[in-house]
Design a protein around this motif. Sequence first.
Motif, PDB file in Angstrom:
ATOM      1  N   VAL A 280      -2.214  12.548  21.423  1.00 11.46           N
ATOM      2  CA  VAL A 280      -3.337  11.884  20.752  1.00 11.46           C
ATOM      3  C   VAL A 280      -2.909  10.502  20.267  1.00 11.46           C
ATOM      4  O   VAL A 280      -3.634   9.512  20.431  1.00 11.46           O
TER       5      VAL A 280
ATOM      6  N   PHE B 131      -5.348  13.595  27.231  1.00 10.95           N
ATOM      7  CA  PHE B 131      -6.399  12.596  27.396  1.00 10.95           C
ATOM      8  C   PHE B 131      -6.612  12.300  28.877  1.00 10.95           C
ATOM      9  O   PHE B 131      -5.784  12.646  29.734  1.00 10.95           O
TER      10      PHE B 131
ATOM     11  N   VAL C  49     -10.320  11.392  24.955  1.00  9.81           N
ATOM     12  CA  VAL C  49      -9.256  12.192  24.351  1.00  9.81           C
ATOM     13  C   VAL C  49      -9.767  13.624  24.253  1.00  9.81           C
ATOM     14  O   VAL C  49     -10.866  13.872  23.737  1.00  9.81           O
TER      15      VAL C  49
END
Length: 336
Positions: A72, A105, A94
Amino acid sequence: MVAITTQDLLAASIASWCDGATGVSEVARLSGGASQETWSFDIAHPDGVIGAILRRAPQGYGAASGRACGLVTEAALIRRAHQAGVPVPVVLHVLTEADGLGIGFIMKRIEGETIPRKILRDAPFAAIRPQLARQLGGILAGIHGLPLGQLPELRRMTAAAEIDELARDIAGFNWPRPVFQLALRWLRDHDPGAGERLTLVHGDFRHGNLMIGPDGMRAVLDWELAHLGDPMEDLGWICVNSWRFGEIDHPVGGFGSREELFAGYEMAGGGTVDPARVKFWEVMGTLRWGVMCCGMMQRFRDGPDHSMERAMIGRRSSETEIDLLRLLSPRGRDAG
């Protein structure tokens, strides 16, 4: 009961965030990527097919551990770099829990080459090879110039902390490594301390993570080792002999000189390069790669991963020992 495939999950995911998308095709897991899974697929869209890449944690694994910043955070870094004009893929989405695909992602696929042998030897890259070192210097200047206040939270690394980590790793092998011990002593004796600048450091800026075309650099990939630290670290890492793939007389990736790399960096506003610091990080990077190779071999021997790829990488630790002896010889960097 019919098993739900990755293609099924991708099709459901893109329908929720890609307006007009009608499905996915050509879903295939790509080889490579020791720590993350990489999948290539096409998104069917009325405006034309969108080539895409899924980058996610291996199934069954959760948040990042060790040195990795997490997927992330990696996606956020890539988005910020793109906004600043650094050549990187465009992050499209994401992953969320609703996607059912794990942590990761999706980004636009960029066409180009990452295989060193082809970049260093194939005819389509002949014209651009002499320019690549200067290009890389300019790109690193852009990465190091990203305002820290606009970045996601990242760990901060110092040379002393890195040396301590490597020392623990080496001790954990329970096998004599006199050249590694010699390198550790040299690093402790030559630690330059904190520099004048604290910047974003890519952390793995080298072949395999550089997408290159006949026109030059197209994208910097794999930001999972990004952290805050000494910008000279990235300049030293790209000069490690392991990334020259036999072209030992061209320190920067097997295609260029340090002088060209440094000139590109300074001309792009990266600040004055400190060659002594770069050499320090080149020694550090060489030792780090040697330790990583040993770790690969240990995982191959002890499990659970008995892949031939692990064993092949593991055996390269002996090459790094030769590189370290050359770097630490009285002739120093001129020996390699």
